[in-house]
Motif scaffolding. Structure first.
Motif, PDB file in Angstrom:
ATOM      1  N   ASP B 561       3.338   8.642  16.583  1.00  0.00           N
ATOM      2  CA  ASP B 561       3.161   7.234  16.225  1.00  0.00           C
ATOM      3  C   ASP B 561       2.202   7.061  15.049  1.00  0.00           C
ATOM      4  N   TYR B 562       1.144   7.853  15.037  1.00  0.00           N
ATOM      5  CA  TYR B 562       0.207   7.777  13.908  1.00  0.00           C
ATOM      6  C   TYR B 562       0.903   8.120  12.601  1.00  0.00           C
ATOM      7  N   LEU B 563       1.820   9.077  12.667  1.00  0.00           N
ATOM      8  CA  LEU B 563       2.517   9.498  11.450  1.00  0.00           C
ATOM      9  C   LEU B 563       3.381   8.369  10.876  1.00  0.00           C
ATOM     10  N   GLU B 564       3.736   7.440  11.725  1.00  0.00           N
ATOM     11  CA  GLU B 564       4.496   6.280  11.236  1.00  0.00           C
ATOM     12  C   GLU B 564       3.563   5.151  10.811  1.00  0.00           C
ATOM     13  N   LEU B 565       2.575   4.890  11.655  1.00  0.00           N
ATOM     14  CA  LEU B 565       1.604   3.835  11.350  1.00  0.00           C
ATOM     15  C   LEU B 565       0.899   4.116  10.021  1.00  0.00           C
ATOM     16  N   ALA B 566       0.573   5.405   9.788  1.00  0.00           N
ATOM     17  CA  ALA B 566      -0.149   5.783   8.572  1.00  0.00           C
ATOM     18  C   ALA B 566       0.608   5.289   7.342  1.00  0.00           C
ATOM     19  N   GLU B 567       1.898   5.430   7.392  1.00  0.00           N
ATOM     20  CA  GLU B 567       2.679   4.993   6.237  1.00  0.00           C
ATOM     21  C   GLU B 567       2.555   3.480   6.043  1.00  0.00           C
ATOM     22  N   LEU B 568       2.632   2.746   7.150  1.00  0.00           N
ATOM     23  CA  LEU B 568       2.525   1.295   7.035  1.00  0.00           C
ATOM     24  C   LEU B 568       1.138   0.881   6.522  1.00  0.00           C
ATOM     25  N   MET B 569       0.110   1.620   6.935  1.00  0.00           N
ATOM     26  CA  MET B 569      -1.233   1.307   6.428  1.00  0.00           C
ATOM     27  C   MET B 569      -1.264   1.433   4.908  1.00  0.00           C
ATOM     28  N   ALA B 570      -0.647   2.507   4.412  1.00  0.00           N
ATOM     29  CA  ALA B 570      -0.626   2.718   2.963  1.00  0.00           C
ATOM     30  C   ALA B 570       0.236   1.650   2.278  1.00  0.00           C
ATOM     31  N   VAL B 571       1.340   1.309   2.909  1.00  0.00           N
ATOM     32  CA  VAL B 571       2.222   0.281   2.349  1.00  0.00           C
ATOM     33  C   VAL B 571       1.466  -1.046   2.242  1.00  0.00           C
ATOM     34  N   ASP B 572       0.740  -1.371   3.281  1.00  0.00           N
ATOM     35  CA  ASP B 572      -0.016  -2.625   3.312  1.00  0.00           C
ATOM     36  C   ASP B 572      -1.120  -2.615   2.257  1.00  0.00           C
ATOM     37  N   ALA B 573      -1.801  -1.464   2.156  1.00  0.00           N
ATOM     38  CA  ALA B 573      -2.893  -1.349   1.186  1.00  0.00           C
ATOM     39  C   ALA B 573      -2.353  -1.451  -0.236  1.00  0.00           C
ATOM     40  N   LEU B 574      -1.163  -0.930  -0.436  1.00  0.00           N
ATOM     41  CA  LEU B 574      -0.539  -0.972  -1.752  1.00  0.00           C
ATOM     42  C   LEU B 574      -0.105  -2.393  -2.090  1.00  0.00           C
ATOM     43  N   ASN B 575       0.335  -3.110  -1.068  1.00  0.00           N
ATOM     44  CA  ASN B 575       0.789  -4.476  -1.268  1.00  0.00           C
ATOM     45  C   ASN B 575      -0.368  -5.403  -1.622  1.00  0.00           C
ATOM     46  N   ARG B 576      -1.529  -5.127  -1.034  1.00  0.00           N
ATOM     47  CA  ARG B 576      -2.646  -6.056  -1.203  1.00  0.00           C
ATOM     48  C   ARG B 576      -3.408  -5.722  -2.479  1.00  0.00           C
ATOM     49  N   ASN B 577      -3.026  -6.380  -3.552  1.00  0.00           N
ATOM     50  CA  ASN B 577      -3.630  -6.105  -4.859  1.00  0.00           C
ATOM     51  C   ASN B 577      -4.920  -6.887  -5.029  1.00  0.00           C
ATOM     52  N   GLU B 578      -5.855  -6.557  -4.226  1.00  0.00           N
ATOM     53  CA  GLU B 578      -7.189  -7.163  -4.290  1.00  0.00           C
ATOM     54  C   GLU B 578      -8.115  -6.270  -3.473  1.00  0.00           C
ATOM     55  N   SER B 579      -9.392  -6.521  -3.612  1.00  0.00           N
ATOM     56  CA  SER B 579     -10.340  -5.837  -2.744  1.00  0.00           C
ATOM     57  C   SER B 579     -10.967  -6.883  -1.838  1.00  0.00           C
ATOM     58  N   CYS B 580     -10.992  -6.622  -0.559  1.00  0.00           N
ATOM     59  CA  CYS B 580     -11.658  -7.560   0.343  1.00  0.00           C
ATOM     60  C   CYS B 580     -12.123  -6.798   1.578  1.00  0.00           C
ATOM     61  N   GLY B 581     -13.354  -7.067   1.989  1.00  0.00           N
ATOM     62  CA  GLY B 581     -13.908  -6.437   3.192  1.00  0.00           C
ATOM     63  C   GLY B 581     -13.720  -4.940   3.180  1.00  0.00           C
ATOM     64  N   GLY B 582     -13.130  -4.427   4.237  1.00  0.00           N
ATOM     65  CA  GLY B 582     -12.961  -2.989   4.378  1.00  0.00           C
ATOM     66  C   GLY B 582     -11.883  -2.413   3.474  1.00  0.00           C
ATOM     67  N   HIS B 583     -11.160  -3.256   2.818  1.00  0.00           N
ATOM     68  CA  HIS B 583     -10.081  -2.794   1.926  1.00  0.00           C
ATOM     69  C   HIS B 583     -10.571  -2.859   0.492  1.00  0.00           C
ATOM     70  N   PHE B 584     -10.801  -1.707  -0.133  1.00  0.00           N
ATOM     71  CA  PHE B 584     -11.306  -1.678  -1.503  1.00  0.00           C
ATOM     72  C   PHE B 584     -10.293  -0.997  -2.403  1.00  0.00           C
ATOM     73  N   ARG B 585      -9.722  -1.768  -3.297  1.00  0.00           N
ATOM     74  CA  ARG B 585      -8.794  -1.187  -4.274  1.00  0.00           C
ATOM     75  C   ARG B 585      -9.568  -0.981  -5.562  1.00  0.00           C
ATOM     76  N   GLU B 586      -9.581   0.250  -6.040  1.00  0.00           N
ATOM     77  CA  GLU B 586     -10.389   0.587  -7.218  1.00  0.00           C
ATOM     78  C   GLU B 586     -10.010  -0.250  -8.447  1.00  0.00           C
ATOM     79  N   GLU B 587      -8.738  -0.652  -8.513  1.00  0.00           N
ATOM     80  CA  GLU B 587      -8.305  -1.445  -9.668  1.00  0.00           C
ATOM     81  C   GLU B 587      -8.905  -2.847  -9.656  1.00  0.00           C
ATOM     82  N   TYR B 588      -9.343  -3.270  -8.469  1.00  0.00           N
ATOM     83  CA  TYR B 588      -9.814  -4.657  -8.367  1.00  0.00           C
ATOM     84  C   TYR B 588     -11.291  -4.690  -8.003  1.00  0.00           C
TER      85      TYR B 588
END
Lengths: 256, 636, 223
Positions: B561-588
């Motif tokens: 299950d983690y092997l599937e969830l991990a992908e969704l985490m990355a997909v979500d992080a890629l979708n969110r083109n901003e940095s907020c709270g625990g999610h830090f995108r270096e581009e933003y």
């Protein structure tokens, strides 16, 4: 981070099920002194798994000494040689190169072995179900500060409440008695004003279930206190004895 | 067709919950016993829900994979629990707790839910005291409070460093009482493996009995998941060994939306990794940062002992970069800064670690004062590392700690699948993109004691769901599929162990979906996760039998299950083109390297629907901020 | 009175019986030792002491019956506890860590108790029986003292007596403080004192009783 690896000989209890006889199996392992005891078993299991062998069944969860899931008897002592820690907090730097380590499950009639080093401690839950609570429903309770509790009383109650329910007291006691566990819960509530209304009923019910489950009785050897990872005091047992006498003499309930 | 309806009640924020409680349908006391409710998980949220529902009269079936309900990982929480009691007369209020939590969550939480959380926080403290939780007291007998990160008031109630333990044991004792009374049937050593959905409604679950391996079916009028977070996707985290995503992930695969999966909290003060054999990470209380100074060497690759590095060659980087907050900067900022200095090659003795030094504090306050404040923590540190922090600076490093994301739920804590409720860390609802200290305990208990008992009644009364027999074909089908899956793990008979693959997944996640993320890294991560997943299904080795205690089999299922969830985490992080709270995108980020939110485009909850594995559809729940003004956090 | 038998039959109740009877026996030991000290006063003192007891014989008989019951309860309960506690751990550990977490005294109550019991039987058969029912001492006024001297000068008897009372000391060392714990009288401030007092008491009892055979075997001039 430090030190040379240790070469150890492990003698581990293997038992395939509750009904089968078990025996000790020898393993040789090289381990970092920075590893915890359970990490050593993880590594051994990983090796066994990669060889297609069945790993050693043992339980652990938080690995911070608070959940009470882990519990091994290491060289005859529950949770190993260092006082006041759980098995998961024991580190290999406390052993010497070349040591032989005997690893056994908790042994008690009331804690039957399920597999290898896993035992069934559900008896503790049954004791709790009988009376290890204050009978209040959610909602409709007074404001938290309406009940004044002296700091030292709260603190003493907390000392008892710190019990993690690991069962090391039962494992250590030569009589496999559960008095330290039960008395810690009885004490926590008996000390607090909130727990007083049903203190007699509580102690009578909990002791009755404890006895029915086949735990031995306390003969005051205090081995439980010595091996308790949280240092729960045997004064709690004294308090429970007192509560029990009072309950039997004063309670108006003939049967609980 | 999935439609997101948050069902936020009308009215002023301070009246929403009260009005809603009045408007909800009720079930007459005598009729409650005609309803069965399944509660999976017995942590703070699960145990409190199971106990409270049973007290009301429902028949509850409670499930835990532990041997006892008392072992859930809520027990490890140290610091405390927040409540807006204002006992300290320092200006606290429900509104302030609400405000702090929304702001702390970097404006990515639902206002109405957070307000309700703040509103019931006071009832939680009353309830716990009545249950006999021995909170810390003043000499006068009143409750004591301490202050915690992200707040300027003292609102945290605590029981030594074991608040989570005491609250959980309180909920567990309430649960035990109901088990004793026969209102809760306790199923321990059962792992939920599937949710059973018939006609789009949650009808029950399928579990594996972890002792004899039997796949068991249970049906009910409603199912509650309170199964915690998924930090163990990183392999190394502060979560307990057995914490897993299986229950919520399999519900997700049955149609429940997964919200904000990329929001993970990395806690700055954990003990660093000591070697390959490391099984999990240990958190050291954040309070240490009150007196400890954090530093690394100014030189790259400096392998000297810390005591040999002279003062002028030390870089107190938090004090340098954030002069006003210094070592007390918020969790996300402190964590990221530690990663930066390590990435520059300046980690303590070349390791993934930074120093937390008490030398100055000991000089200033004396050893005795430090001992009184932190003696207990210093002992823990020495037990684990074998080093004495009075003489040698501590080594710390950030570690995954809490996941704000989880299954999407509406205001009633019901997922988009009718009859499926999700509580505590398992849902996404209250913490936005970052959780404040002492708020996890509050949310778990709020959900279980004071929200679900009302909202589930409304669902049962209004929707009148039918309880199906476990002989229903869908139960049979799901059981069969589960049995097949279980046997499949064993039949692969490859060469790699479950842990070895999990460690590799952990490294991908830590490096590319961890404290800071970027587009390229995330894309790489997605590919690597997919490859690893394929490798897992070809080459994993699970010895033993499925009709027996088989811990490797348990871990294999969780890893799948983690092997599937991990992908969704990355997909979500890629979708969110901003940095907020625990999610830090270096581009933003700002020029100073601070998180840069994009409120125009991303003030929404990203709720993902799985169409097929590797393909998710995004549903957006727009967030309205009517009461708290969107602003930039600054800690300079 | 079902509640009473249930209470006394519970694990805590049985301990209570042990502690209660134990305290009774401790009181008896104190009187017994003090009385016996008259042996050091010579034949007249000792015989006089026994004669005094003879005068109040009916009262003594009642006490003796009570004491007998106390002994029986103590022994019966002790054996029962030991047997049940053995059953609570059917498979013992391969490696014993007991010496690291408890005292030898606390773990060997059944063994020390058993030897003391054997001693008790022998002791009753010799002194108590002869004093009361042999008829002889009552005719010759100074025979009590002589009987004591005679027996204590038998080497095996004297040695066994010494060993038994030392083990009695072991038994008391644990039993004394244990009774307080069982009654619930364990207070942070006082319990250490009770434990030390218990040890001192055990030593005094053991030395006190052991002194008689040693005195008569090695130092008594009448030989």
């Amino acid at each position: 981070m430090s030190g040379k690896h240790l070469n150890l000989k492990l003698k581990i209890w293997r038992q395939s099920g509750p009904q089968t006889a078990g025996s000790f199996v020898d393993y040789q392992i090289e381990v970092s002194p920075d590893d915890s005891f359970l990490e050593m078993l993880d590594e051994l299991n990983n090796k066994l798994e990669s060889e297609g062998k069945e790993p050693i069944a043992f339980e652990s969860d938080c690995r911070e000494g608070i959940c009470g899931t882990c519990g091994l008897v290491i060289n005859g002592q529950p949770h190993g040689p260092i006082p006041k820690i759980a098995t998961c907090q024991l580190h290999m730097r406390n052993f010497n190169n070349g040591d032989t380590i005997w690893i056994e499950p908790f042994r008690a009639k009331a804690f039957p072995v399920l597999k290898d080093l896993i035992v069934d401690r559900s008896g503790f839950d049954e004791i709790m179900n009988a009376g290890g609570f204050i009978s209040v429903n959610t909602g409709g309770v007074p404001d938290a500060n309406d009940i004044l509790i002296p700091k030292e009383v709260a603190s003493e109650s907390m000392d008892a409440a710190a019990c993690i329910g690991c069962g090391a007291c039962v494992a250590a006691c030569k009589n496999a008695s559960a008095m330290l566990f039960v008395s810690a819960k009885v004490s926590q509530f008996a000390l607090l004003p909130q727990g007083k209304p049903e203190r007699f009923r509580r102690v009578e019910k909990m002791v009755k279930v404890m006895d029915d489950l086949g735990f031995g009785s306390c003969t005051n050897t205090y081995a439980c206190e010595a091996e308790c990872p949280k240092g729960i005091s045997i004064r709690n047992i004294a308090r429970m004895n007192r509560e029990y006498f009072l309950a039997k003499v004063k309670s108006k309930e003939l049967e609980v | 067709m999935v439609k997101l309806d948050s069902k936020i009640p009308e009215g002023h924020i301070s009246e929403k919950w009260t009005n809603h409680k009045f408007n909800m349908k009720l079930i007459n006391p005598a009729n409650k016993r005609k309803y069965d409710v399944i509660v999976v998980g017995t942590g703070l949220a699960g145990a409190s829900a199971a106990a409270s529902l049973a007290e009301l009269g429902y028949n509850v079936k409670a499930f835990t994979f532990h041997d006892s309900a008392r072992r859930a990982h809520s027990i490890s929480a140290q610091g405390g629990i927040n409540a807006a009691k204002n006992y300290q007369n320092d200006g606290d209020s429900i509104y302030r707790l609400f405000y702090d939590t929304v702001k702390g969550g970097d404006f990515r939480a639902r206002e109405a839910n957070v307000y309700r959380l703040a509103e019931v926080s006071n009832n939680i403290i009353d309830q716990c005291v009545a249950q006999g939780v021995p909170f810390a007291r003043e000499y006068g007998g009143l409750l004591d409070n301490r202050s915690f990160g992200g707040a300027q008031v003292s609102r945290t109630f605590y029981a030594r460093g074991q608040t989570g333990q005491q609250l959980l044991l309180g909920a567990y004792s309430a649960l035990s009482r109901q088990v004793g009374l026969g209102k809760v049937k306790m199923y321990s050593r059962r792992e939920m493996l599937e949710l059973v959905v018939v006609d789009g409604i949650a009808r029950g679950i399928v579990c594996r009995n972890l002792v004899n391996g039997e796949i068991e079916k249970y049906s009910a009028h409603a199912v509650i998941l309170a199964t915690g977070g998924y930090s163990n996707v990183f392999f190394l985290s502060t979560n307990a060994m057995n914490c897993n995503t299986t229950a919520i992930w399999r519900a997700h695969k049955k149609g429940a939306l997964f919200a904000n999966p990329c929001f993970t909290q990395i806690h700055p003060t954990c003990l660093p990794v000591h070697g390959e054999g490391q099984s999990k990470l240990t958190l050291m209380s954040e309070s240490l940062r009150n007196d400890g100074r954090i530093w690394v060497s100014k030189k790259k690759g400096d392998l000297r002992e810390p005591n040999e590095i002279p003062e002028e060659e030390r870089d107190y980087y938090l004090e340098r970069k954030y002069p006003s907050f210094g070592n007390l900067s918020p969790r996300d900022i402190s964590s990221r800064s530690a990663k930066e200095v390590f990435d520059e090659g300046r980690g303590a003795k070349g390791q993934e670690a930074v120093y937390l030094d008490f030398e100055d504090a000991i000089k200033r306050l004396g050893r005795k004062a430090i001992e009184e404040k932190y003696g207990n923590l210093f002992e823990i540190y020495e037990t684990i590392t074998g080093e004495n922090p009075y003489n040698v600076p501590m080594k710390i490093y950030p570690a995954p700690h809490y996941t704000m994301g989880g299954l999407w739920v509406d205001y009633n804590l019901m997922s988009n699948i009718p009859g499926l409720f999700v509580l505590g860390e398992a849902n996404f609802s209250d913490h936005g993109a970052n959780r404040l200290g002492a708020s996890a305990l509050m949310q778990g208990l709020a959900d279980g004691y004071f929200v679900i008992p009302y909202t589930i009644g409304n669902y049962l009364a209004a929707d009148k769901p039918e309880k199906l027999s476990v002989d229903h074909t869908e139960f049979e089908n799901v059981k069969k599929q589960t049995e097949d899956l279980t046997r499949k793990f064993i039949s692969i008979n490859g060469k790699q162990t479950v842990d070895d693959i999990h460690k590799r997944l952990g490294r991908i996640m830590w490096n590319k979906v961890g404290m800071s993320r970027n587009e390229n890294g995330l894309k790489e991560a997605i590919n690597e996760i997919r490859e690893l997943r394929e490798e897992f299904w070809k080459d994993v080795k699970v010895p033993g039998d499925d009709k027996d205690i088989n811990q490797t089999l348990e871990r294999a299922g969780r890893l799948a299950d983690y092997l599937e969830l991990a992908e969704l985490m990355a997909v979500d992080a890629l979708n969110r083109n901003e940095s907020c709270g625990g999610h830090f995108r270096e581009e933003y980020q700002t020029e100073e390297g601070e998180a840069l939110r994009n409120d125009e485009e991303y003030t929404y909850v990203a709720a993902w629907e799985m169409e097929e594995l590797g393909k998710w559809k995004l549903h957006k729940e727009d967030l309205q901020f009517e009461y708290v003004k969107l602003s930039t956090r600054s800690y300079k | 009175m079902g509640w009473l038998s249930e209470a006394l039959g519970s694990s805590i109740g049985k301990k209570f019986v042990m502690a209660f009877t134990g305290i009774g026996l401790i009181l008896f030991l104190i009187f017994h030792l003090v009385g016996n000290l008259t042996l050091y006063g010579g034949p007249e003192a000792f015989n006089g002491y026994v004669h005094t007891l003879d005068i109040v014989k009916p009262i003594i008989r009642v006490i003796e019956v009570g004491l007998g019951l106390v002994f029986i309860f103590h022994i019966y309960n002790g054996i029962k506890l030991w047997w049940e506690n053995k059953k609570a751990r059917p498979n013992d550990y391969k490696i014993s860590g007991k010496s690291k977490n408890s005292t030898l005294f606390s773990r060997t109550m059944i063994q020390t108790g058993s030897i003391v019991f054997i001693f008790l039987v022998l002791h009753l058969a010799t002194f108590w029986w002869l004093f009361n029912f042999s008829g002889e001492p009552h005719e010759k006024g100074d025979a009590y003292y002589a009987i004591v001297v005679e027996w204590f000068q038998i080497e095996w008897y004297a040695i066994f007596y010494v060993i038994a009372v030392i083990l009695l000391g072991f038994h008391l060392n644990h039993g004394f403080q244990s009774a307080f714990q069982t009654f619930g009288w364990n207070h942070k401030k006082y319990f250490q004192f009770i434990q030390k007092f218990g040890t001192a008491f055990a030593v005094i009892m053991a030395l006190g009783f052991a002194s008689f055979p040693i005195y008569f075997l090695f130092f008594y001039g009448g030989n």
